[in-house]
Design an enzyme around this catalytic site. Structure first.
Site, short mmCIF file in Angstrom:
data_model
loop_
_atom_site.label_atom_id
_atom_site.label_comp_id
_atom_site.label_asym_id
_atom_site.label_seq_id
_atom_site.Cartn_x
_atom_site.Cartn_y
_atom_site.Cartn_z
N SER A 108 0.87 -1.17 0.00
CA SER A 108 0.00 0.00 0.00
C SER A 108 0.91 1.22 0.00
CB SER A 108 -0.87 -0.03 1.25
OG SER A 108 -1.64 1.16 1.34
N LYS A 155 -1.00 -1.12 -4.45
CA LYS A 155 -2.19 -0.32 -4.15
C LYS A 155 -1.71 1.11 -3.95
CE LYS A 155 -4.66 0.03 0.26
NZ LYS A 155 -5.38 -0.78 1.27
N LYS A 195 -2.85 4.97 -2.70
CA LYS A 195 -3.86 5.75 -2.02
C LYS A 195 -4.27 6.90 -2.93
CE LYS A 195 -4.02 3.75 2.08
NZ LYS A 195 -5.29 3.21 2.63
N ASP A 220 -7.10 2.92 -3.31
CA ASP A 220 -7.86 2.96 -2.05
C ASP A 220 -8.11 4.43 -1.71
OD1 ASP A 220 -8.94 2.72 0.48
OD2 ASP A 220 -7.22 1.67 1.37
N GLU A 254 -10.97 0.44 -3.71
CA GLU A 254 -11.28 0.16 -2.30
C GLU A 254 -11.93 1.38 -1.65
OE1 GLU A 254 -7.82 -1.17 -0.20
OE2 GLU A 254 -8.79 -1.11 1.77
N ASP A 285 -13.75 -1.79 2.77
CA ASP A 285 -12.86 -1.89 3.93
C ASP A 285 -13.64 -1.33 5.13
OD1 ASP A 285 -10.93 -1.46 5.90
OD2 ASP A 285 -9.49 -0.44 4.61
N LYS A 299 -9.82 -7.05 7.93
CA LYS A 299 -8.86 -6.65 8.97
C LYS A 299 -9.46 -7.14 10.28
CE LYS A 299 -7.45 -2.37 6.67
NZ LYS A 299 -7.60 -0.90 6.63
N GLY A 331 -4.11 -4.11 6.00
CA GLY A 331 -3.04 -3.78 6.95
C GLY A 331 -3.35 -2.47 7.64
O1 OSB Z 1 -7.23 1.75 4.37
O2 OSB Z 1 -6.12 -0.01 4.19
C1 OSB Z 1 -6.27 1.09 4.69
C2 OSB Z 1 -3.25 2.00 6.85
C3 OSB Z 1 -3.86 2.56 7.93
C4 OSB Z 1 -5.24 2.69 7.93
C5 OSB Z 1 -5.98 2.23 6.85
C6 OSB Z 1 -5.36 1.63 5.76
C7 OSB Z 1 -3.98 1.55 5.76
C8 OSB Z 1 -3.21 1.01 4.64
C9 OSB Z 1 -1.81 0.53 4.93
O3 OSB Z 1 -3.61 0.98 3.49
C10 OSB Z 1 -1.70 -0.95 4.86
C11 OSB Z 1 -0.38 -1.39 5.44
O4 OSB Z 1 0.60 -1.35 4.71
O5 OSB Z 1 -0.34 -1.77 6.63
MG MG Z 2 -8.39 0.60 3.01
#
Ligand code: OSB
Ligand code: MG
Length: 369
Positions: free
Chosen positions: A135, A161, A163, A188, A213, A238, A262, A290
């Site tokens: 991510s 992925k 953001k 995402d 996402e 999510d 999660k 994550g």
């Molecule tokens: O939306 O998936 C998410 C991190 C913190 C809060 C939300 C998200 C995320 C990530 C990071 O996308 C995922 C990771 O590398 O741990």
């Molecule tokens: Mg997410």
């Protein structure tokens, strides 16, 4: 299994690299650890609630309050036949899934430690290695973004992925496609858009993304269903899926075609297995999300990812992308083929380095029956 002692710690660790989402940029991570002792063994859980109530309404301080005042008294000194009994035992406390998950997941580690088996075996996992994705946060420039993608692909990660948020979206996806061709790519938005943006979001369709996402609001189902009808790209939820029931509602409504699991969001491993099984019964693939976890939470995530229907690469990456050093030794690493081995020892199967935990601790509390 009897939980004889519960220790709660508030920690802060600096991130190797800042992480920016549609909520903003962070340079460090504040989180809780739960240590359980019972039957001569020690177990660990990590609470993924953050300092600020952005991703979720829970924070480290709400989780501290709920665990110490309400959850610990419901588990300390209680005999559990199986860790599946822990989440139902916390039922009188509504919500607070991240707080509950930290305790429940530690209880699974305790159970597996006492049985002398890897956590993955206790959870019903079927694979020894899991597919890893990354991510990548919002960067200062498109060039910095594509350079990060290049570095992650060089490390072997099987999907990328990125953001996105209004102003950092279609052009970012286009730049990745231009430089890297058809790499497995997804975006995402962390709830940064509204249904009024449907036409704009439909522009992502030209990039052949694996999924988009959580484009819309954090607790929404209906607008995602309306959006999914207008997009060719699969939606993945999510934030909206905070329980197994919400997962069923989302699938029934056609709000998504993929679910990110999660355990912190749904209340732990037991609820994650139920959600995983529900999705499997509907032919819906899941992947493991994550939350910038330390090696303790990361190890838990790897074990859960070993279940069969986690058929898409997860946000389960190497320790060195996050914390250096990690709280565990050796750190979790990714192989050149983009897979991560599920730790093979008993319980979560990683060594927690006591002095690193101690150094990062801001506050701690010990509770006995
Ligand atoms: O939306 O998936 C998410 C991190 C913190 C809060 C939300 C998200 C995320 C990530 C990071 O996308 C995922 C990771 O590398 O741990
Ligand atoms: Mg997410």
């Amino acid at each position: 299994m009897i939980i004889e002692r519960l220790e709660l710690r508030l920690l802060r660790l600096p991130l190797v690299r800042f992480f920016e989402t549609s909520f903003g940029r962070v340079y460090d991570r504040t989180f809780l650890l739960v240590r359980l002792d019972g039957g001569g063994v020690t177990a660990w859980g990590e609470c993924v609630a953050d300092n600020d109530p952005n991703y979720s309404s829970e924070t480290v301080e709400t989780a501290w309050h709920v665990i110490s005042a309400f959850l610990a008294p419901l588990v300390l000194g209680v005999r559990f036949g199986h860790p599946r009994e822990v989440f139902p035992a916390l039922r009188r406390v509504r919500g607070h899934h991240m707080a509950k998950a930290a305790v429940e997941m530690a209880a699974w580690d305790l159970f597996a430690m006492q049985a002398g088996v890897p956590l993955s075996a206790a959870l019903g996992g079927t694979r020894a290695r899991v597919a890893a994705g990354v991510s990548i946060g919002i960067q200062d420039s498109i060039e910095q973004l594509t350079d990060r993608v290049a570095a992650e692909l060089a490390d072997g990660y099987q999907r990328v992925k990125i953001k996105v948020k209004p102003g950092w979206d279609v052009a970012a996806a286009a730049a990745v496609r231009r430089r890297f061709g058809q790499v497995p790519l997804m975006v995402d938005a962390n709830a940064a858009y509204g249904l009024e943006d449907a036409e704009h979001l439909a522009r992502f369709d030209e990039f052949g993304l694996l999924m988009i996402e959580q484009p819309l609001d954090y607790d929404d189902i209906a607008d995602h269903a309306a959006l999914q009808r207008r997009l060719a790209t699969p939606l993945c939820l999510d934030e909206s899926i905070h329980s197994v029931r919400r997962g069923r509602e989302a699938l029934d409504a056609g709000a998504c075609r993929i679910i990110n699991i999660k355990p912190g969001r749904v209340g732990g491993h037991g609820e994650s297995i139920r959600l995983h099984d529900l999705c499997a019964s509907r032919g819906v693939p899941v992947w493991h999300g994550g939350m910038l976890e330390s090696g303790i939470g990361r190890a838990h995530n790897l074990h859960l990812s070993s279940l069969a229907n986690f058929s898409l690469p997860g946000d389960v990456a190497a320790s060195r992308r996050y914390y250096q050093p990690d709280l565990i030794d050796p750190p979790i690493d990714v192989a050149p083929d983009g897979t991560i081995g599920v730790p093979a020892g008993p319980g979560i199967g990683v060594h927690v380095v006591a002095e690193r935990v101690e150094r990062a601790t801001i506050r701690q509390l010990e509770m006995m029956p």
